[in-house]
Design a protein around this motif. Structure first.
Motif, PDB file in Angstrom:
ATOM      1  N   SER A   1      50.467  48.505  39.763  1.00  0.00           N
ATOM      2  CA  SER A   1      49.152  49.168  39.899  1.00  0.00           C
ATOM      3  C   SER A   1      49.299  50.533  40.563  1.00  0.00           C
ATOM      4  CB  SER A   1      48.214  48.314  40.750  1.00  0.00           C
ATOM      5  OG  SER A   1      47.868  47.148  40.071  1.00  0.00           O
TER       6      SER A   1
ATOM      7  N   ALA B   1      34.477  41.606  39.423  1.00  0.00           N
ATOM      8  CA  ALA B   1      35.391  42.271  40.361  1.00  0.00           C
ATOM      9  C   ALA B   1      36.596  42.722  39.560  1.00  0.00           C
ATOM     10  CB  ALA B   1      35.818  41.304  41.455  1.00  0.00           C
TER      11      ALA B   1
ATOM     12  N   GLN C   1      40.258  47.834  37.571  1.00  0.00           N
ATOM     13  CA  GLN C   1      40.391  48.792  36.464  1.00  0.00           C
ATOM     14  C   GLN C   1      39.040  49.419  36.161  1.00  0.00           C
ATOM     15  OE1 GLN C   1      42.227  46.333  33.462  1.00  0.00           O
ATOM     16  NE2 GLN C   1      44.251  46.469  34.418  1.00  0.00           N
TER      17      GLN C   1
HETATM   18  C1  S3P Z   1      44.914  45.979  37.888  1.00  0.00           C
HETATM   19  C2  S3P Z   1      43.815  45.228  38.168  1.00  0.00           C
HETATM   20  C3  S3P Z   1      43.691  43.795  37.845  1.00  0.00           C
HETATM   21  C4  S3P Z   1      45.027  43.167  37.464  1.00  0.00           C
HETATM   22  C5  S3P Z   1      45.856  44.040  36.594  1.00  0.00           C
HETATM   23  C6  S3P Z   1      46.098  45.403  37.239  1.00  0.00           C
HETATM   24  C7  S3P Z   1      44.920  47.400  38.286  1.00  0.00           C
HETATM   25  O1  S3P Z   1      42.787  43.650  36.795  1.00  0.00           O
HETATM   26  O2  S3P Z   1      44.827  41.912  36.844  1.00  0.00           O
HETATM   27  O3  S3P Z   1      47.111  43.414  36.346  1.00  0.00           O
HETATM   28  O4  S3P Z   1      45.998  48.000  38.360  1.00  0.00           O
HETATM   29  O5  S3P Z   1      43.833  47.937  38.555  1.00  0.00           O
HETATM   30  P1  S3P Z   1      41.213  43.825  37.028  1.00  0.00           P
HETATM   31  O6  S3P Z   1      40.821  45.154  36.535  1.00  0.00           O
HETATM   32  O7  S3P Z   1      40.614  42.722  36.250  1.00  0.00           O
HETATM   33  O8  S3P Z   1      40.953  43.734  38.507  1.00  0.00           O
END
Ligand code: S3P
Length: 442
Positions: free
Chosen positions: A28, A176, A179
């Motif tokens: 991330s 929640a 992304q």
């Molecule tokens: C991420 C957020 C998560 C996670 C994904 C990476 C990110 O998803 O599952 O692997 O880097 O912002 P969400 O957007 O559903 O929170």
């Protein structure tokens, strides 16, 4: 391990896992470091960037949009170097579509990045990404003035038409999702006024921590974040810490393999990401995070995990899921070997990941002989501490990196080899996973 048609035969480890190791850079944070640098004025210096298929998709995307990326492989396998952003000039109109491969983070964050510019960009992805929901991103961006074709598209491919006249909004997100939050905050950085994003429970906050480093005025509280625009993003230096989601496989392997003791060093200990440690602790595992400092605004440190003979099930409430969302598959496997029932509440988001992870967990655990089921959006796992894994097991990673690593632990920490189909999908987030496991069991 042998490899044929991307199916790996995973042999049991000969010895317990023991020793210290590092995991690759956080996925991330690596995406954000690359993408925010591309948006900024000037040249950013990055180190510790994860070299994986997903991050490569972000790098290729920003190169196509005019950023100059000079990141080179380092002896530790990471990427380091510079990114010269498009800054106030904005991105160039690319001469073809942008392929985000398997990476939801690339596709969704890109939508926020492209919002303020007067260009039209077609965004595509692989078969898995083309099934994942995008309306959650296009809906708030449309409120800000962006348009998309086809209008109302639920999935990629989607063409985005940005606008230099973005409206600042207050958006109450229905889920929640970091992304979604990031896409709205990135677009909001270019709108005139304060853009606010409220979420039903706390998702990872790497964007809120990193945007101020790039000169964007940001405030964040419990389940809310704001940016004040219009901002001119300025280049910054980012050192990416190790990925706790990758560390989770080593930690869970140590919990499952008798006699193990492992320390993972230099890993992000951001509490929005370490929910898996809290869950393991509640299951009776011996896991110890130790904070050593900061990397930018990200807390970093080590995690030590020691095998204990008895684990017990526990219940994970819905508002804690975002803090361990990517670890539900591997935690489910640990729960399968624990005493009693484990319940994950409100895990509906797992259906919309790189695969339908809820279905994959239930099917994979059933193959092991473990009773696991869903009721509504809750996942139930009845642990079987004396579980004997059947002979000749073939577990399907469904092209999903997190399932590939989860199912490999069945073979590695058990007494019989198992086959894992699509094991090569580990390249999405942790290409050196098997090498690190082998190093720790030498
Ligand atoms: C991420 C957020 C998560 C996670 C994904 C990476 C990110 O998803 O599952 O692997 O880097 O912002 P969400 O957007 O559903 O929170």
């Amino acid at each position: 391990m042998s490899n044929e048609d991307a199916t790996a035969i995973i042999e049991p480890l000969a010895a317990p896992l023991s020793g210290r190791c590092r995991v690759p850079g956080d996925k991330s944070i690596s995406h954000r470091a690359v993408l925010f640098s591309a948006m900024a004025e000037g040249t950013s210096k990055l180190s510790g960037v994860l070299d994986s298929a997903d991050v490569r998709a972000s790098i290729a995307a920003v190169e196509k949009l005019g950023a100059k990326v000079s990141l080179a492989s380092q002896p530790d396998g990471s990427l380091a170097g510079t990114v010269e952003g498009w800054g106030a000039r904005g991105p160039v109109q690319p001469d073809g579509p942008i392929d985000c491969g398997n990476s939801g983070t690339t596709a969704r964050l890109l939508m926020g990045m492209l919002a303020p510019w007067d260009i039209s960009v077609r965004i595509e992805g692989d078969a898995s990404l083309s099934k994942r929901p995008m309306r959650r991103i296009t809906a708030p961006l449309m409120k800000m003035g962006v348009s998309f074709t086809p209008a109302g598209a639920e999935t990629l491919p989607i063409t985005e038409h940005g606008t230099p006249h973005l409206k600042a909004i207050t958006y109450n997100s229905p889920m929640a999702s970091a992304q979604l939050k990031t896409a709205v905050l990135l677009a909001g950085s270019y709108a005139d006024g304060v853009t606010e994003l409220n979420e039903p429970s706390v998702s990872r906050n790497h964007t809120e921590l990193m945007l101020p480093e790039f000169g964007v005025s940001t405030t964040a509280g419990d389940r809310t974040a704001q940016v004040k625009g219009p901002a001119v993003m300025q280049a910054a230096d980012v050192k990416v810490p190790g990925d706790p989601s990758s560390a989770a496989y080593l930690v869970c392997a140590a919990c499952l393999k008798r006699g193990s003791e492992v320390t993972v060093e230099d890993v992000s200990l951001n509490t929005a990401r370490t929910g898996f440690l809290v869950t393991l602790e509640r299951m009776g595992a011996d896991v110890l995070p130790k904070r050593t400092g900061l990397s930018g605004k990200e807390p970093v440190g080590s995690i030590t995990a020691r095998w204990v003979p008895r684990l017990r099930g526990c219940e994970i409430p819905g508002h804690k899921i975002a803090g361990l969302v990517d670890e539900v598959p591997v935690l489910s496997l640990v729960a399968a070997f624990a005493h009693g029932m484990t319940v994950f509440r409100n895990v509906e988001e797992l259906r919309a990941k790189e695969s339908d992870r809820l279905d994959a967990i239930v099917c994979g655990l059933a193959q092991l002989g473990v009773d696991a089921w869903t009721e509504g959006d809750d996942l139930f796992i009845e642990g079987q501490p004396d579980l004997q894994v059947p002979d000749g097991l073939v577990l399907d990673a469904r092209g999903d990196h997190r399932l590939a690593m989860t199912w490999s632990l069945v073979g590695l920490t058990g007494s019989k080899p198992v086959a894992v189909t699509d094991f090569d999908s580990v390249a999405v987030s942790y290409p050196g996973f098997m090498d690190d496991i082998e190093e720790l069991s030498r």
